[in-house]
Design a protein around this motif. Structure first.
Motif, PDB file in Angstrom:
ATOM      1  N   LEU A  80      43.368  43.283  39.700  1.00  0.00           N
ATOM      2  CA  LEU A  80      42.670  44.418  39.756  1.00  0.00           C
ATOM      3  C   LEU A  80      41.288  44.181  40.415  1.00  0.00           C
ATOM      4  O   LEU A  80      41.046  44.919  41.444  1.00  0.00           O
ATOM      5  CB  LEU A  80      42.216  45.050  38.291  1.00  0.00           C
ATOM      6  N   ALA A  81      40.697  43.115  40.380  1.00  0.00           N
ATOM      7  CA  ALA A  81      39.302  42.631  41.195  1.00  0.00           C
ATOM      8  C   ALA A  81      40.020  42.346  42.666  1.00  0.00           C
ATOM      9  O   ALA A  81      39.209  42.954  43.378  1.00  0.00           O
ATOM     10  CB  ALA A  81      38.586  41.498  40.414  1.00  0.00           C
ATOM     11  N   GLY A  82      40.670  41.636  42.618  1.00  0.00           N
ATOM     12  CA  GLY A  82      41.386  41.316  44.231  1.00  0.00           C
ATOM     13  C   GLY A  82      41.612  42.407  44.875  1.00  0.00           C
ATOM     14  O   GLY A  82      41.502  42.498  46.193  1.00  0.00           O
ATOM     15  N   ALA A  83      42.250  43.505  44.235  1.00  0.00           N
ATOM     16  CA  ALA A  83      42.650  44.943  45.098  1.00  0.00           C
ATOM     17  C   ALA A  83      41.370  45.584  45.662  1.00  0.00           C
ATOM     18  O   ALA A  83      41.592  46.203  46.585  1.00  0.00           O
ATOM     19  CB  ALA A  83      43.227  45.788  44.240  1.00  0.00           C
ATOM     20  N   ARG A  84      40.132  45.083  45.112  1.00  0.00           N
ATOM     21  CA  ARG A  84      38.869  45.858  45.545  1.00  0.00           C
ATOM     22  C   ARG A  84      38.137  44.705  46.517  1.00  0.00           C
ATOM     23  O   ARG A  84      36.945  45.066  47.089  1.00  0.00           O
ATOM     24  CB  ARG A  84      37.924  46.315  44.594  1.00  0.00           C
ATOM     25  N   LYS A  85      38.691  43.431  46.919  1.00  0.00           N
ATOM     26  CA  LYS A  85      37.673  42.688  47.197  1.00  0.00           C
ATOM     27  C   LYS A  85      38.493  41.961  48.801  1.00  0.00           C
ATOM     28  O   LYS A  85      39.966  42.192  48.742  1.00  0.00           O
ATOM     29  CB  LYS A  85      37.641  41.242  46.660  1.00  0.00           C
ATOM     30  N   ARG A  86      37.751  41.728  49.750  1.00  0.00           N
ATOM     31  CA  ARG A  86      38.516  41.018  50.838  1.00  0.00           C
ATOM     32  C   ARG A  86      37.604  39.863  51.305  1.00  0.00           C
ATOM     33  O   ARG A  86      36.442  40.083  51.388  1.00  0.00           O
ATOM     34  CB  ARG A  86      38.401  41.871  52.065  1.00  0.00           C
ATOM     35  N   GLY A  87      38.195  38.819  51.346  1.00  0.00           N
ATOM     36  CA  GLY A  87      37.451  37.531  51.489  1.00  0.00           C
ATOM     37  C   GLY A  87      36.400  37.286  50.475  1.00  0.00           C
ATOM     38  O   GLY A  87      35.496  36.665  50.621  1.00  0.00           O
ATOM     39  N   GLY A  88      36.787  37.629  49.381  1.00  0.00           N
ATOM     40  CA  GLY A  88      35.572  37.375  48.214  1.00  0.00           C
ATOM     41  C   GLY A  88      34.715  38.565  48.115  1.00  0.00           C
ATOM     42  O   GLY A  88      33.767  38.261  47.124  1.00  0.00           O
ATOM     43  N   ARG A  89      34.611  39.432  49.022  1.00  0.00           N
ATOM     44  CA  ARG A  89      33.555  40.436  49.033  1.00  0.00           C
ATOM     45  C   ARG A  89      34.243  41.666  48.777  1.00  0.00           C
ATOM     46  O   ARG A  89      35.257  42.248  49.053  1.00  0.00           O
ATOM     47  CB  ARG A  89      32.825  40.383  50.347  1.00  0.00           C
ATOM     48  N   VAL A  90      33.398  42.507  48.023  1.00  0.00           N
ATOM     49  CA  VAL A  90      33.733  43.932  47.433  1.00  0.00           C
ATOM     50  C   VAL A  90      33.821  44.809  48.455  1.00  0.00           C
ATOM     51  O   VAL A  90      32.871  44.947  49.339  1.00  0.00           O
ATOM     52  CB  VAL A  90      32.771  44.573  46.292  1.00  0.00           C
ATOM     53  N   VAL A  91      34.839  45.325  49.072  1.00  0.00           N
ATOM     54  CA  VAL A  91      35.045  46.283  50.114  1.00  0.00           C
ATOM     55  C   VAL A  91      35.331  47.787  49.755  1.00  0.00           C
ATOM     56  O   VAL A  91      35.132  48.692  50.483  1.00  0.00           O
ATOM     57  CB  VAL A  91      36.093  46.021  51.210  1.00  0.00           C
ATOM     58  N   THR A  92      35.621  47.830  48.506  1.00  0.00           N
ATOM     59  CA  THR A  92      36.028  49.285  48.031  1.00  0.00           C
ATOM     60  C   THR A  92      36.005  49.285  46.527  1.00  0.00           C
ATOM     61  O   THR A  92      36.109  48.538  45.591  1.00  0.00           O
ATOM     62  CB  THR A  92      37.441  49.578  48.302  1.00  0.00           C
ATOM     63  N   HIS A  93      35.662  50.467  45.823  1.00  0.00           N
ATOM     64  CA  HIS A  93      35.876  50.778  44.717  1.00  0.00           C
ATOM     65  C   HIS A  93      36.648  51.949  44.151  1.00  0.00           C
ATOM     66  O   HIS A  93      36.833  52.272  42.989  1.00  0.00           O
ATOM     67  CB  HIS A  93      34.337  51.432  43.907  1.00  0.00           C
ATOM     68  N   GLU A  94      37.791  52.131  45.145  1.00  0.00           N
ATOM     69  CA  GLU A  94      38.838  52.858  44.844  1.00  0.00           C
ATOM     70  C   GLU A  94      39.853  52.086  44.044  1.00  0.00           C
ATOM     71  O   GLU A  94      40.188  50.854  44.096  1.00  0.00           O
ATOM     72  CB  GLU A  94      39.473  53.486  46.193  1.00  0.00           C
ATOM     73  N   HIS A  95      40.741  53.053  43.161  1.00  0.00           N
ATOM     74  CA  HIS A  95      41.776  52.587  42.318  1.00  0.00           C
ATOM     75  C   HIS A  95      42.875  52.521  43.427  1.00  0.00           C
ATOM     76  O   HIS A  95      43.397  53.645  43.950  1.00  0.00           O
ATOM     77  CB  HIS A  95      41.998  53.167  41.314  1.00  0.00           C
ATOM     78  N   VAL A  96      43.620  51.371  43.239  1.00  0.00           N
ATOM     79  CA  VAL A  96      45.195  51.296  44.074  1.00  0.00           C
ATOM     80  C   VAL A  96      46.135  51.076  43.220  1.00  0.00           C
ATOM     81  O   VAL A  96      46.099  50.679  42.095  1.00  0.00           O
ATOM     82  CB  VAL A  96      44.903  50.180  45.131  1.00  0.00           C
ATOM     83  N   LEU A  97      47.301  51.418  43.746  1.00  0.00           N
ATOM     84  CA  LEU A  97      48.548  51.230  43.101  1.00  0.00           C
ATOM     85  C   LEU A  97      48.932  49.548  43.110  1.00  0.00           C
ATOM     86  O   LEU A  97      49.394  49.144  44.296  1.00  0.00           O
ATOM     87  CB  LEU A  97      49.740  51.966  43.541  1.00  0.00           C
ATOM     88  N   LEU A  98      48.998  49.044  42.042  1.00  0.00           N
ATOM     89  CA  LEU A  98      49.174  47.424  42.103  1.00  0.00           C
ATOM     90  C   LEU A  98      50.642  47.148  41.441  1.00  0.00           C
ATOM     91  O   LEU A  98      51.321  47.947  40.931  1.00  0.00           O
ATOM     92  CB  LEU A  98      48.242  46.654  41.179  1.00  0.00           C
ATOM     93  N   THR A  99      51.274  46.261  42.249  1.00  0.00           N
ATOM     94  CA  THR A  99      52.817  45.879  41.648  1.00  0.00           C
ATOM     95  C   THR A  99      52.834  44.432  41.364  1.00  0.00           C
ATOM     96  O   THR A  99      51.839  43.614  41.822  1.00  0.00           O
ATOM     97  CB  THR A  99      53.513  46.018  43.041  1.00  0.00           C
TER      98      THR A  99
END
Length: 298
Positions: free
Chosen positions: A206-225
């Motif tokens: 869940l946290a990784g879906a909001r990060k890129r390169g260890g930095r937070v890039v979005t707070h949106e909820h995404v569909l995880l699989t």
């Protein structure tokens, strides 16, 4: 009913029954104070903290740090009492005296081994959750009702006190005889370990879906699989239910944990069901095979 049990019964009503009732009503007709008090992140439409009755959801990290300190203190108290034969600390002795009815229940509800295992599980869980909330989780600036925030302190304090209140005062104290206790404890620990690892993986995903390169890039909820996300909408809540079931198996014979588990299961089921519907409304192609809380069942 002991004081801590009454507290959990009241919390079950306040945080399970009342929110379900409010959810069935028209939110626009509810008083603003009620809406803020029962605000809970995306479930309330991403409301921002306003007024003294709401706080940022990221404040959850506070009571996890509190719970870790409390769990470690309880573990030290039990180790002193059971391994070194030292008297219980004044605070722990007060909890036992005030929250345990010696007339109705003159003896402990389970063995020193069961109490030690249960407290050890608390240390592990609270340590991981504290690390996650401070170093892993990404919290958007959504509101959490002050009522929910306070319940975190009440829950963890009450759960730890419940274990101590029904535990033997010393390792040699007579406890219920159970020849199958080693098997039950081993099985409960295996289930707990599985759910513990799966909850970690879910929170990292869940946290990784909001990060890129260890930095937070979005707070949106995404569909995880992948993993439990292919089966349930909220793996973190499903695994919480499993872990508290494992605690129930460890503390078999105790009366207080029934109130704890009623609150936790009721709260997790409720939020998971509402979250499931939220995901279905937000993602039109949401996988139909996913369930709210129990794979293939609910």
């Amino acid at each position: 009913m002991d004081a801590v049990n009454a507290m959990f019964a009241g919390m079950t009503f306040a945080f399970v029954a009342v929110p379900l009732l409010l959810k069935s009503l028209d939110a626009t007709r509810l008083p603003a104070a009620v809406t803020r008090l029962y605000a809970y992140g995306k479930i309330t439409g991403g409301a921002r903290p306003t007024g003294v009755l709401s706080v940022p959801k990221r404040w959850y990290k506070h009571f996890y740090a509190f719970s870790l300190a409390l769990a470690v203190a309880a573990a030290l108290a039990l180790s002193d009492a059971y391994a070194a034969g030292a008297p219980w600390p004044a605070a722990a002795a007060w909890c036992r005296r005030r929250l345990w009815d010696p007339v109705r229940r003159p003896g402990p509800s389970y063995s020193a081994a069961a109490a030690s295992v249960a407290v050890g599980m608390f240390v592990l869980q609270c340590a991981r959750r504290t690390y996650e909330t401070y170093r892993v989780n990404v919290f958007s600036d959504t509101a959490v009702g002050l009522w929910y925030y306070a319940s975190g302190y009440m829950h963890y304090a009450g759960a730890v006190v419940t274990v101590l209140a029904e535990a033997p005062a010393a390792a040699g104290s007579a406890g219920p005889s159970d020849a199958w206790e080693p098997v039950r404890l081993a099985g409960a620990l295996a289930v707990f370990a599985w759910a513990y690892c799966q909850q970690w993986r879910a929170n990292v995903a869940l946290a990784g879906a909001r990060k890129r390169g260890g930095r937070v890039v979005t707070h949106e909820h995404v569909l995880l699989t992948g993993g439990l996300f292919d089966l349930v909408s909220s793996p973190q809540m499903f695994t919480e239910v499993v872990m508290y079931g494992a605690w129930y198996a460890v503390l078999w014979g105790g009366s207080g944990w029934k109130y704890v588990i009623a609150f936790v299961w009721g709260n997790q089921f409720e939020i998971a069901l509402i979250s499931h519907q939220w995901y279905k409304d937000k993602f039109k192609d949401y996988p139909r095979q996913r369930k709210a809380i129990i794979p293939y069942v609910l």
